[in-house]
Design an enzyme around this catalytic site. Structure first.
Site, mmCIF file in Angstrom:
data_model
loop_
_atom_site.group_PDB
_atom_site.id
_atom_site.type_symbol
_atom_site.label_atom_id
_atom_site.label_comp_id
_atom_site.label_asym_id
_atom_site.label_seq_id
_atom_site.Cartn_x
_atom_site.Cartn_y
_atom_site.Cartn_z
ATOM 1 N N LYS A 1 8.272 4.590 -8.238
ATOM 2 C CA LYS A 1 7.029 4.627 -9.010
ATOM 3 C C LYS A 1 7.121 5.605 -10.173
ATOM 4 O O LYS A 1 6.425 5.450 -11.176
ATOM 5 C CB LYS A 1 5.853 4.979 -8.100
ATOM 6 C CG LYS A 1 5.487 3.853 -7.135
ATOM 7 C CD LYS A 1 5.202 2.530 -7.851
ATOM 8 C CE LYS A 1 4.732 1.453 -6.889
ATOM 9 N NZ LYS A 1 4.569 0.125 -7.568
ATOM 10 N N SER B 1 -3.206 -3.460 -2.831
ATOM 11 C CA SER B 1 -2.689 -3.668 -1.480
ATOM 12 C C SER B 1 -3.649 -4.493 -0.638
ATOM 13 O O SER B 1 -4.863 -4.247 -0.633
ATOM 14 C CB SER B 1 -2.453 -2.309 -0.816
ATOM 15 O OG SER B 1 -1.975 -2.464 0.492
ATOM 16 N N ARG C 1 3.384 8.133 -0.983
ATOM 17 C CA ARG C 1 3.327 8.867 -2.245
ATOM 18 C C ARG C 1 2.316 10.008 -2.172
ATOM 19 O O ARG C 1 1.397 9.989 -1.353
ATOM 20 C CB ARG C 1 2.949 7.918 -3.386
ATOM 21 C CG ARG C 1 4.025 6.930 -3.775
ATOM 22 C CD ARG C 1 3.588 6.062 -4.951
ATOM 23 N NE ARG C 1 2.372 5.291 -4.656
ATOM 24 C CZ ARG C 1 1.159 5.611 -5.049
ATOM 25 N NH1 ARG C 1 0.957 6.699 -5.788
ATOM 26 N NH2 ARG C 1 0.130 4.869 -4.735
ATOM 27 N N HIS D 1 1.609 -3.862 -13.703
ATOM 28 C CA HIS D 1 1.785 -3.755 -12.253
ATOM 29 C C HIS D 1 1.440 -5.117 -11.657
ATOM 30 O O HIS D 1 0.334 -5.355 -11.195
ATOM 31 C CB HIS D 1 0.873 -2.662 -11.688
ATOM 32 C CG HIS D 1 1.135 -2.370 -10.248
ATOM 33 N ND1 HIS D 1 0.173 -1.906 -9.393
ATOM 34 C CD2 HIS D 1 2.270 -2.476 -9.501
ATOM 35 C CE1 HIS D 1 0.680 -1.746 -8.185
ATOM 36 N NE2 HIS D 1 1.950 -2.087 -8.226
ATOM 37 N N ASP E 1 6.702 -6.887 -8.251
ATOM 38 C CA ASP E 1 5.847 -5.701 -8.392
ATOM 39 C C ASP E 1 5.685 -5.158 -9.808
ATOM 40 O O ASP E 1 4.591 -4.754 -10.175
ATOM 41 C CB ASP E 1 6.407 -4.588 -7.496
ATOM 42 C CG ASP E 1 5.419 -3.465 -7.264
ATOM 43 O OD1 ASP E 1 4.219 -3.748 -7.099
ATOM 44 O OD2 ASP E 1 5.836 -2.301 -7.239
ATOM 45 N N LYS F 1 -0.749 -10.379 -3.002
ATOM 46 C CA LYS F 1 0.099 -10.513 -4.189
ATOM 47 C C LYS F 1 1.518 -10.945 -3.830
ATOM 48 O O LYS F 1 2.065 -11.880 -4.424
ATOM 49 C CB LYS F 1 0.123 -9.195 -4.956
ATOM 50 C CG LYS F 1 0.928 -9.250 -6.262
ATOM 51 C CD LYS F 1 0.861 -7.929 -7.011
ATOM 52 C CE LYS F 1 1.562 -6.837 -6.266
ATOM 53 N NZ LYS F 1 1.690 -5.595 -7.056
ATOM 54 N N THR F 2 2.111 -10.269 -2.860
ATOM 55 C CA THR F 2 3.484 -10.602 -2.467
ATOM 56 C C THR F 2 3.554 -11.977 -1.828
ATOM 57 O O THR F 2 4.427 -12.791 -2.150
ATOM 58 C CB THR F 2 4.035 -9.541 -1.496
ATOM 59 O OG1 THR F 2 4.028 -8.269 -2.144
ATOM 60 C CG2 THR F 2 5.446 -9.871 -1.062
ATOM 61 N N ARG G 1 8.419 0.520 5.447
ATOM 62 C CA ARG G 1 8.885 -0.210 4.264
ATOM 63 C C ARG G 1 10.309 -0.722 4.442
ATOM 64 O O ARG G 1 11.088 -0.205 5.247
ATOM 65 C CB ARG G 1 8.868 0.713 3.037
ATOM 66 C CG ARG G 1 7.482 1.157 2.597
ATOM 67 C CD ARG G 1 6.863 0.163 1.676
ATOM 68 N NE ARG G 1 5.559 0.588 1.182
ATOM 69 C CZ ARG G 1 4.933 0.007 0.165
ATOM 70 N NH1 ARG G 1 5.509 -1.003 -0.473
ATOM 71 N NH2 ARG G 1 3.746 0.414 -0.220
#
Length: 559
Positions: free
Chosen positions: A227, A265, A84, A247, A284, A269-270, A349
């Protein structure tokens, strides 16, 4: 003509009774006129609307140099930009939204005239393409609060990406789609004119809430679309519906208890929300409404650097036909992806529909209010306990702080642990002032009796280089004890400067690990590090102090 050899309609062509000309494959009647009115030259371009995945594969391979991986996923590349561009994100300053937007470094102002110039530039570029891809889908699984999103792009790879990331409409829903609530014009292959007023580079990602449009120039990184829609939902859900956009990831246990996981990051979390004993609502982006919790997206966009079948089996097995591998290198003979290679970018990704995850909850929404909120942080300084119970004021303070830390080696120039404060655990995507989201969070937590936990997946017994990373099995044990209720039933004590409530004991976790003051062998070094980190917190929080209550400010650490 069979559906396998569909030729999209040009403007003025009459549809036949052939099933290939159903709205699933082309735009008809009034919908075509929408494009003419927007400035598209319908005599020159082919519009391919919600094209079949196989057709998008074929076009990406033929026109964009994509290849098919040995797993069946499509490998494609985003060009020069592989991440991004937050410094190039802009919001149009106009009367319908200007009083709500949190203006500044996150939401940079753009005037309406410059937006019109860039919008026309994007459409002019799309008019030069033989194929223009359209994907119509939804953002938000709850039909009461979802929005209709239209994506217009020149790349088949981008159309497939948004086919995965938005919620795919049924044939009936597509036929009745009508006017979208928000439209993305993605002309990312074409640069912005950096000499246009307000432009600072050839990249521009801009949102206009008055026109319900988003324009992308100068970047082909697909994540800008994902996003961008999240930012739109961060505005519309609180302002239009009174809902709290988040988020976060979310999952639900067999008894219906919902947990929300926040984390920047590298915090886990994932990994931690993907629990085989619980159903995944999403990984997410979510909305907390009076109806419960619902996922904004129809898919997942996961990092895949170092991806391993044993460590991340859910993600690994989701990379199959219909999925996209972005900027991942591969063996030219076997077409086997090389997940270890970061030669193009460390931000490799994969994007896939959420139904590719075995324990995904379809539809991705729960009628239940969250029982637990879990803030994940990777504290490389080693001063935070592995788990703490936060009160209402602390919940707002830590939400506004959005703390984690980077370790040496994660980025160039980082030689020691470096703090990162990203308010609301996602500053680049929020539109309103952070205190508005924090206040809504506190109100909903209080009304529902939701518990809030701070879980550090970082270092214990010392900072990075001296202590050890909290073992994953310990963190999983902590999460399990939160979910089964056993942790809440135990006895808690308050720590020093951070004033956190920590459990005295937890089965399966060494007692000295629960309290950083006991875990460190060098007590003086511990106290110096606590004072240093506490000062960093207070400095970072100063920008929010005037917009929140004194009780929330007092919930921070004492130096």
């Amino acid at each position: 003509m069979s559906p396998r050899s569909i030729t999209p309609l040009r403007h003025g062509e009459e549809p036949t009774n052939d099933s290939s000309n159903e709205p699933t494959y082309g735009l008809l009647g009034k919908e075509l006129s929408m494009f003419s009115e927007a400035g598209f030259d319908m005599q020159k371009i082919h519009l391919k609307r919600n094209a079949p995945v196989a057709q998008l594969y074929e076009d990406a391979i033929k026109y964009e140099g994509a290849v098919i991986a040995d797993s069946g996923a499509l490998i494609n590349f985003s060009g020069k930009k592989t991440g991004r561009s937050p410094k190039d994100k802009r919001i149009v300053y106009e009367e319908t939204s200007r009083d709500d937007v949190w203006w500044g470094a996150v939401n940079i102002q753009m005037d309406e005239h410059t937006f019109e110039i860039n919008r026309e530039r994007a459409i002019d570029y799309l008019n030069t393409r033989d194929n223009v891809y359209v994907f119509d889908g939804f953002a938000g699984w709850d039909p009461k609060y979802r929005i209709k999103v239209r994506v217009v792009t020149s790349r088949a790879y981008h159309a497939l990406f948004m086919h995965n990331m938005l919620i795919r409409p049924t044939k009936k829903e597509l036929a009745e789609f009508g006017t979208p609530d928000f439209t993305i014009y993605n002309a990312g292959q074409f640069p912005a004119n950096r000499f246009t007023a307000g432009m600072t580079s050839q990249t521009s990602v801009e949102v206009n809430f008055k026109r319900h449009e988003m324009v992308i120039l100068g970047t082909e990184y697909a994540g800008e679309m994902k996003k961008g829609i999240f930012s739109v939902m961060h505005y519309l859900q609180p302002v239009k519906f009174g809902n709290l956009s988040l988020h976060s990831s979310a999952n639900q246990g067999p008894d219906g208890d919902v947990s929300l996981f926040f984390g920047l990051s590298g915090t886990g979390k994932t990994t931690l929300s993907a629990d085989p004993r619980r159903s995944l609502i999403g990984d997410d982006e979510h909305v907390w409404s009076d109806n419960g919790v619902f996922n904004i997206e129809g898919g997942c966009y996961a990092k895949c650097v170092g991806l391993d079948a044993e460590k991340e089996p859910d993600i690994y097995n989701a990379i199959r036909f219909g999925s996209i591998l972005e900027n991942v290198t591969y063996d030219p003979t076997t077409r086997e992806p090389n997940y270890e290679d970061t030669g193009i970018t460390e931000n490799t990704r994969c994007a896939y529909p959420i139904e590719y995850i075995n324990n995904a909850m379809i539809p991705c929404m729960s009628p239940n209010q969250p029982k637990n909120i879990i803030y994940l942080t990777c504290d490389a300084f080693g001063v935070l306990p592995p788990v703490s119970l936060l009160d209402a004021n602390q919940a707002q303070y830590w939400f506004l702080s959005g703390y984690t830390s980077k370790t040496p080696g994660t980025e160039d120039g980082i030689a020691e642990p470096t703090p990162t404060f990203s308010t609301a655990f996602g500053a680049p995507f929020i539109i309103l002032h952070p205190s508005r989201y924090a206040s809504m969070l506190a109100t909903r937590m209080q009304a529902q009796g939701t518990k809030c936990w701070l879980v550090s997946t970082g270092w214990t017994g010392g900072p990075y280089g001296k202590g050890q990373r909290c073992p994953l099995k310990v963190t999983r044990k902590i999460i399990d004890s939160i979910h089964d209720g056993s942790l809440l039933k135990g006895e808690f004590v308050k720590t020093g400067a951070f004033k956190l409530q920590i459990p005295k004991e937890l089965e399966g976790v060494p007692s000295e690990m629960l309290d950083p003051a006991q875990a460190w062998a060098d007590k003086e070094a511990y106290q110096r590090t606590v004072a240093k980190v506490a000062g960093l917190f207070n400095d970072a929080f100063a920008r929010y102090a005037s917009d929140t209550t004194p009780d929330v400010v007092a919930a921070g650490p004492e130096v």
